[in-house]
Design an enzyme around this catalytic site. Structure first.
Site, PDB file in Angstrom:
ATOM      1  N   LEU A  46     -12.668   2.477 -29.414  1.00 41.84           N
ATOM      2  CA  LEU A  46     -12.900   2.604 -27.973  1.00 41.84           C
ATOM      3  C   LEU A  46     -11.689   2.172 -27.159  1.00 41.84           C
ATOM      4  O   LEU A  46     -11.821   1.537 -26.103  1.00 41.84           O
ATOM      5  CB  LEU A  46     -14.136   1.782 -27.553  1.00 41.84           C
ATOM      6  CG  LEU A  46     -15.462   2.165 -28.215  1.00 41.84           C
ATOM      7  CD1 LEU A  46     -16.581   1.282 -27.690  1.00 41.84           C
ATOM      8  CD2 LEU A  46     -15.783   3.640 -27.974  1.00 41.84           C
TER       9      LEU A  46
ATOM     10  N   SER B 284     -31.665   5.128 -22.048  1.00 37.54           N
ATOM     11  CA  SER B 284     -31.892   3.982 -21.163  1.00 37.54           C
ATOM     12  C   SER B 284     -31.089   4.126 -19.870  1.00 37.54           C
ATOM     13  O   SER B 284     -31.584   3.822 -18.781  1.00 37.54           O
ATOM     14  CB  SER B 284     -31.507   2.678 -21.868  1.00 37.54           C
ATOM     15  OG  SER B 284     -32.336   2.446 -22.986  1.00 37.54           O
TER      16      SER B 284
ATOM     17  N   GLU C 167       1.213   3.711   2.042  1.00 37.76           N
ATOM     18  CA  GLU C 167       1.900   4.009   3.295  1.00 37.76           C
ATOM     19  C   GLU C 167       3.129   3.124   3.487  1.00 37.76           C
ATOM     20  O   GLU C 167       4.175   3.592   3.965  1.00 37.76           O
ATOM     21  CB  GLU C 167       0.936   3.810   4.480  1.00 37.76           C
ATOM     22  CG  GLU C 167      -0.290   4.705   4.434  1.00 37.76           C
ATOM     23  CD  GLU C 167      -1.486   4.050   3.758  1.00 37.76           C
ATOM     24  OE1 GLU C 167      -2.604   4.234   4.239  1.00 37.76           O
ATOM     25  OE2 GLU C 167      -1.280   3.347   2.742  1.00 37.76           O
TER      26      GLU C 167
ATOM     27  N   HIS D 125       0.840  -1.185   0.000  1.00 40.43           N
ATOM     28  CA  HIS D 125       0.000   0.000   0.000  1.00 40.43           C
ATOM     29  C   HIS D 125       0.882   1.244   0.000  1.00 40.43           C
ATOM     30  O   HIS D 125       2.090   1.170   0.219  1.00 40.43           O
ATOM     31  CB  HIS D 125      -0.921  -0.006   1.212  1.00 40.43           C
ATOM     32  CG  HIS D 125      -2.031  -1.003   1.102  1.00 40.43           C
ATOM     33  ND1 HIS D 125      -3.058  -1.099   2.012  1.00 40.43           N
ATOM     34  CD2 HIS D 125      -2.269  -1.970   0.179  1.00 40.43           C
ATOM     35  CE1 HIS D 125      -3.887  -2.071   1.660  1.00 40.43           C
ATOM     36  NE2 HIS D 125      -3.432  -2.605   0.548  1.00 40.43           N
TER      37      HIS D 125
ATOM     38  N   ARG E 120     -10.718   7.805 -20.165  1.00 47.11           N
ATOM     39  CA  ARG E 120     -10.750   6.363 -20.421  1.00 47.11           C
ATOM     40  C   ARG E 120      -9.666   5.650 -19.628  1.00 47.11           C
ATOM     41  O   ARG E 120      -9.884   4.556 -19.092  1.00 47.11           O
ATOM     42  CB  ARG E 120     -10.559   6.087 -21.917  1.00 47.11           C
ATOM     43  CG  ARG E 120     -11.759   6.389 -22.792  1.00 47.11           C
ATOM     44  CD  ARG E 120     -11.461   6.001 -24.235  1.00 47.11           C
ATOM     45  NE  ARG E 120     -12.533   6.382 -25.149  1.00 47.11           N
ATOM     46  CZ  ARG E 120     -12.479   6.226 -26.462  1.00 47.11           C
ATOM     47  NH1 ARG E 120     -11.378   5.701 -27.012  1.00 47.11           N
ATOM     48  NH2 ARG E 120     -13.490   6.598 -27.230  1.00 47.11           N
TER      49      ARG E 120
ATOM     50  N   CYS F 210      -1.979  -1.099   7.516  1.00 50.69           N
ATOM     51  CA  CYS F 210      -1.094   0.061   7.416  1.00 50.69           C
ATOM     52  C   CYS F 210      -1.052   0.844   8.717  1.00 50.69           C
ATOM     53  O   CYS F 210      -0.044   1.489   9.031  1.00 50.69           O
ATOM     54  CB  CYS F 210      -1.542   0.964   6.271  1.00 50.69           C
ATOM     55  SG  CYS F 210      -1.315   0.236   4.635  1.00 50.69           S
TER      56      CYS F 210
END
Length: 390
Positions: free
Chosen positions: A217, A330, A60, A58, A197, A92
Site C-alpha cells: 500500500l 461497511s 499568488e 501561497h 495514491r 493574498c
C-alpha cells in the site's frame, strides 16, 4: 523572466496552465489546498506560482515575486479564490491589490467559510475586475479533500477497486495462493492507481486483505511528497502478522485501528514503528443485512465513522479505500464514501468469486453522472456519491 509566448492566448489556456500548476501542489500542499496561479501581461506569462505547505508562500505570492514589477497591470489566473485573512501567511487579496493587478480570473470560490466570497468582494471593492467560474469542475476536483475537511472535519473518501465485468474483485477463495497478488487490471490502470495514491493523504484496507494479499500500500508513483502516505489498517482483534510487509516497512506511516485493550502484541508493534489506536467496535452488518444460514460468524469490526473522525483530527484530508467485500460494504452501507472509482477488466470470474461488497446496501447512492475513460483494455468508471462542495 522567460515568456512562453509573445502572442495572445485564449484565457482558457492560461487557466489550464494554472490548473497544471495546482496539480504540482498535490503531495506538497496538504493540509492546505492545492493552488496554482499565472500572471499574464501583454499576452505573455510574467509570473507563476503554486503552493506547498512548508514553503509558506501561497500560489499568488509566488507568482507576484516571480513577476516583480511586471505584475502591475497584469491579469491573475488563479485556481482558488485568493484568501483575505491572516493565518500562517498574510492575505493574498491585499498582495494582489498592492501589486497593481488589474484583473483576477478565479476558477472556484474557496470552500473555507472564513474566506468564501469575501476574497472576491475585497478585490472588487479595490476596483479590480473579478471573473469567477472558469474550469470550476476541474479546479474543485483538485481540492475535493480540502473542501470536505474544511466543512466537516472529515476526510474525503474514495472507494477504489479493480473488478471483473461480473462485479468480482478476486477469484474464488482457495484458488489463489495467500500472499500472491492477483492482478485483474492492466499495468496502465495500476499506474493510475499509484497516481491516485500520490494525490491522497492516506490509503485504507481491512485485516482480511492484509492476511490474504500481504500488500504494501505504498505510493510508487515516483512523484515527491511532503508527508508520507499514511497506510491505515482496520484490525479489530489485532491479528496482523508481525512479518507482514506493511509492518516490516513501517516508518511511522502505518496506523492500525483495533477494538481490544492494550496487549503485549500492541507494544511489540509500536516498538516496530507502528501506530496502534483503539476505537469502539461496530457490530452491525453493513446496510443492516441479516446473516444468512451457513454464513460464518462475523467479527465485531472497528467503527469506521470513528476512524474517519480520528483521521480528520490528524489533518488527513483524503483517504482511498482499497479493501475487500466486508470493508467495502461497511463503507458504502454506512454512507462514508464520497466517490467511487472502479476499474473494470475485460474478464469474468464467475459466481464463486469474491464480490465487490459483502452485503446488500441501501440505494440509490449516485449523486451525479458517472465519468468513463479507458486505461489500456480496462474501463474506469468514476462517480460522486456526495458533493464535498455542496
Amino acid at each position: 523572466m522567460r515568456r512562453v509566448s509573445e502572442s495572445r492566448l485564449p484565457a482558457e489556456e492560461w487557466m489550464q496552465e494554472a490548473l497544471d500548476l495546482a496539480r504540482r501542489s498535490l503531495g506538497f500542499a496538504s493540509p492546505n489546498p492545492a493552488v496554482g496561479c499565472v500572471l499574464v501581461r501583454d499576452g505573455a506569462a510574467v509570473g507563476r506560482g503554486f503552493h506547498g505547505y512548508d514553503w509558506l508562500e501561497h500560489a499568488e505570492i509566488g507568482a507576484l515575486k516571480n513577476a516583480g514589477k511586471n505584475a502591475k497591470g497584469s491579469t491573475a489566473y488563479v485556481t482558488l479564490e485568493p484568501c483575505c485573512h491572516t493565518g500562517r501567511t498574510g492575505p493574498c487579496t491585499q498582495a494582489l491589490i498592492d501589486a497593481g493587478v488589474s484583473r483576477v480570473v478565479v476558477a472556484t470560490t474557496d470552500p473555507n467559510p472564513v474566506v468564501y466570497g469575501k476574497g472576491i468582494e475585497q478585490l472588487r471593492a479595490a476596483g479590480i475586475e473579478v471573473n469567477v467560474g472558469m474550469f470550476q469542475r476541474e479546479a474543485r476536483e483538485i481540492n475535493d479533500g480540502f473542501a470536505r475537511h474544511v466543512r466537516s472535519g472529515l476526510p474525503f473518501v474514495t472507494l477504489k477497486s479493480g473488478l471483473s465485468l461480473d462485479g468480482r474483485i478476486a477469484p474464488a477463495p482457495g484458488t489463489a495462493p495467500p500472499g500472491a497478488p492477483v492482478y485483474l487490471t492492466a499495468e496502465s490502470s495500476r499506474a493510475e492507481v499509484h497516481r491516485m495514491r500520490h494525490n491522497c493523504d492516506a490509503v485504507m484496507t481491512g485485516i482480511n486483505t492484509v492476511l490474504q494479499d500481504d500488500p504494501q500500500l505504498t505510493d510508487r508513483s515516483g512523484s515527491p511528497r511532503r508527508r508520507p502516505l499514511m497506510r491505515v489498517v482496520l484490525d479489530s482483534a489485532l491479528r496482523i502478522p508481525l512479518d507482514a510487509r506493511l509492518v516490516r516497512t513501517a516508518k511511522d506511516d502505518l496506523m492500525i485501528f483495533c477494538a481490544i485493550a492494550p496487549t503485549d502484541r500492541q507494544r511489540t508493534l509500536e516498538a516496530m514503528g507502528v501506530r496502534v489506536e483503539r476505537v469502539d467496535p461496530e457490530t452491525a452488518p453493513a446496510g443492516n443485512a441479516p446473516r444468512r444460514p451457513g454464513d460464518p460468524a462475523r467479527r465485531a469490526g472497528v467503527s469506521l465513522g470513528q476512524v474517519l473522525k480520528r483521521l480528520g483530527d490528524l489533518q488527513i484530508l483524503s483517504v482511498m479505500i482499497e479493501a475487500g467485500a466486508q470493508l467495502n460494504g461497511s463503507a458504502l452501507g454506512g454512507r462514508h464514501v464520497d466517490k467511487l472509482t472502479l476499474f473494470y477488466a475485460p474478464v469474468f470470474l464467475g459466481p464463486g468469486a469474491v464480490p465487490l461488497i459483502q452485503d446488500a446496501i441501501p440505494g440509490p447512492l449516485l449523486s451525479g453522472s458517472p465519468r468513463v475513460d479507458c486505461f489500456g483494455p480496462d474501463v474506469r468508471v468514476e462517480a460522486y456519491l456526495r458533493d464535498p462542495w455542496a
